[in-house]
Design a protein around this motif. Sequence first.
Motif, PDB file in Angstrom:
ATOM      1  N   GLY A  60       0.797  -1.222   0.000  1.00 21.48           N
ATOM      2  CA  GLY A  60       0.000   0.000   0.000  1.00 21.48           C
ATOM      3  C   GLY A  60       0.822   1.261   0.000  1.00 21.48           C
ATOM      4  N   THR A 113      -1.012   4.394  -1.400  1.00 24.91           N
ATOM      5  CA  THR A 113      -1.990   4.891  -0.434  1.00 24.91           C
ATOM      6  C   THR A 113      -1.301   5.669   0.679  1.00 24.91           C
ATOM      7  OG1 THR A 113      -3.472   3.030  -0.892  1.00 24.91           O
ATOM      8  CG2 THR A 113      -3.805   4.210   1.178  1.00 24.91           C
ATOM      9  N   ALA A 134      -1.710   9.625   1.608  1.00 25.85           N
ATOM     10  CA  ALA A 134      -2.079  10.059   2.962  1.00 25.85           C
ATOM     11  C   ALA A 134      -1.019  10.980   3.550  1.00 25.85           C
ATOM     12  CB  ALA A 134      -2.291   8.845   3.864  1.00 25.85           C
ATOM     13  N   VAL A 170      -6.356   6.387  -6.274  1.00 26.79           N
ATOM     14  CA  VAL A 170      -6.659   6.532  -4.849  1.00 26.79           C
ATOM     15  C   VAL A 170      -7.439   7.815  -4.571  1.00 26.79           C
ATOM     16  CG1 VAL A 170      -4.711   5.128  -4.087  1.00 26.79           C
ATOM     17  CG2 VAL A 170      -4.412   7.595  -4.326  1.00 26.79           C
ATOM     18  N   ASN A 205       1.770  -0.525   7.721  1.00 22.51           N
ATOM     19  CA  ASN A 205       0.449  -0.307   7.149  1.00 22.51           C
ATOM     20  C   ASN A 205      -0.490  -1.480   7.424  1.00 22.51           C
ATOM     21  OD1 ASN A 205      -1.408   1.223   5.709  1.00 22.51           O
ATOM     22  ND2 ASN A 205      -0.833   0.365   3.730  1.00 22.51           N
ATOM     23  N   LEU A 238      -7.965  -0.393   6.689  1.00 23.90           N
ATOM     24  CA  LEU A 238      -9.217   0.234   6.283  1.00 23.90           C
ATOM     25  C   LEU A 238     -10.185  -0.839   5.804  1.00 23.90           C
ATOM     26  CD1 LEU A 238      -7.732   3.282   4.312  1.00 23.90           C
ATOM     27  CD2 LEU A 238      -8.612   3.267   6.663  1.00 23.90           C
ATOM     28  N   ALA A 253      -9.330   1.782   0.607  1.00 19.04           N
ATOM     29  CA  ALA A 253      -8.644   3.076   0.651  1.00 19.04           C
ATOM     30  C   ALA A 253      -9.367   4.087  -0.230  1.00 19.04           C
ATOM     31  CB  ALA A 253      -7.191   2.909   0.211  1.00 19.04           C
ATOM     32  N   ASP A 254     -10.575   4.498   0.191  1.00 21.03           N
ATOM     33  CA  ASP A 254     -11.283   5.544  -0.536  1.00 21.03           C
ATOM     34  C   ASP A 254     -10.841   6.905   0.008  1.00 21.03           C
ATOM     35  OD1 ASP A 254     -12.450   5.565   1.945  1.00 21.03           O
ATOM     36  OD2 ASP A 254     -14.454   4.997   1.268  1.00 21.03           O
ATOM     37  N   GLY A 297     -11.037   7.197   3.695  1.00 17.30           N
ATOM     38  CA  GLY A 297      -9.974   6.415   4.313  1.00 17.30           C
ATOM     39  C   GLY A 297      -8.638   7.137   4.266  1.00 17.30           C
ATOM     40  N   LEU A 298      -8.341   7.826   3.153  1.00 12.77           N
ATOM     41  CA  LEU A 298      -7.096   8.589   3.044  1.00 12.77           C
ATOM     42  C   LEU A 298      -7.018   9.662   4.125  1.00 12.77           C
ATOM     43  CD1 LEU A 298      -6.567   9.205  -0.786  1.00 12.77           C
ATOM     44  CD2 LEU A 298      -5.329   7.624   0.692  1.00 12.77           C
ATOM     45  N   LEU A 303      -6.195   8.070   7.445  1.00 17.50           N
ATOM     46  CA  LEU A 303      -4.778   7.741   7.542  1.00 17.50           C
ATOM     47  C   LEU A 303      -3.942   9.005   7.742  1.00 17.50           C
ATOM     48  CD1 LEU A 303      -4.324   5.000   4.785  1.00 17.50           C
ATOM     49  CD2 LEU A 303      -4.668   4.692   7.242  1.00 17.50           C
TER      50      LEU A 303
END
Length: 329
Positions: A14, A17, A21, A47, A221, A303, A307-308, A311-312, A315
């Motif tokens: 990830g 992602t 973030a 992402v 992660n 998540l 990781a939508d 979610g970002l 994080l």
Amino acid sequence: MSRLHVVSGKGGTGKTTVAAALALALADEGRRTLLVEVEGRQGIAQVFETDALPYEERKIAVGPGGGEVFALAVDAERALLDYLQMFYKLGGAGRALKKLGAIDFATTIAPGLRDVLLTGKVCEAVRRKRKNGRPVYDHVIMDAPPTGRITRFLNVNDEVAGLARVGPIHNQAQAVMRVLKSPETAVHLVTLLEEMPVQETVDGVAELRAAALPVGGIFINMVRPPLLGEEELSRAADGERPAVAKAFSRAGLGGARRGGLAERLVDPLLEQAREHVVRVRLEQEQRKEIAGLGLPAPELEFLDEGADIAGLYRLAKDIRKQGVPGVAG
């Protein structure tokens, strides 16, 4: 304070992602961050759920602190055209070379040249100044190649500077390495609490240090919280079958008679508990391996819904709370 944050990691950990973030986390009030992709996967666009990124710096988000996040997908051919224009003023001649396929040919037969162009473009964004002398971007975050080739990718300009002893290529390569090996840069690795990613991270840190490249921290992660406390873990590992059966019976789940509901539930439940114990003990061992590196190691939650965008931001909040390695305050 580090201003260039290079994010690498084993495939599947990830890293894109985490890089996204991190860009959000660093976009504090009044600050601007640039998130750069160099692998041509359009992972940043995915992402952030936006259209494919062009070869230009585009605003894609606002950070939790009110700052701005810009993104750029670096294309090696376009970067080479920029380079030819900057140093040799080729202009239309450079575009003609592209039409003839010469640029594509050059970047194909000389893979190192491609990496030089990509790192050069990123470092140019780090060095770029406004009219008042302040940096255009407070932080630049690079979604970099995987751990297995990150050291060679970042160190390629050292090789080029050694091959080209004089001239603009030599000077450009040296300028890039001055940025990459300075306190302005921090190389962060992303891992999971699993044996293979952690071992690759340990090896990656050793290679980066041997190449005198500055290591920032380890982002752990997709961390799942343990479902049981330490005492419960020990009891689950011992597999107290009779006690579990009696507890089910007291709960009114059909009694503990042979073939009853409680009896049928005991073994599957104990098997799940044992699997959980194995996972938690493995994660504890991997945490010790990471701690042995002596680096900051922020942990980011798993998540459940993917990781939508929401979610970002979660994080990013986690990162800000724990602190970004290499960034004071």
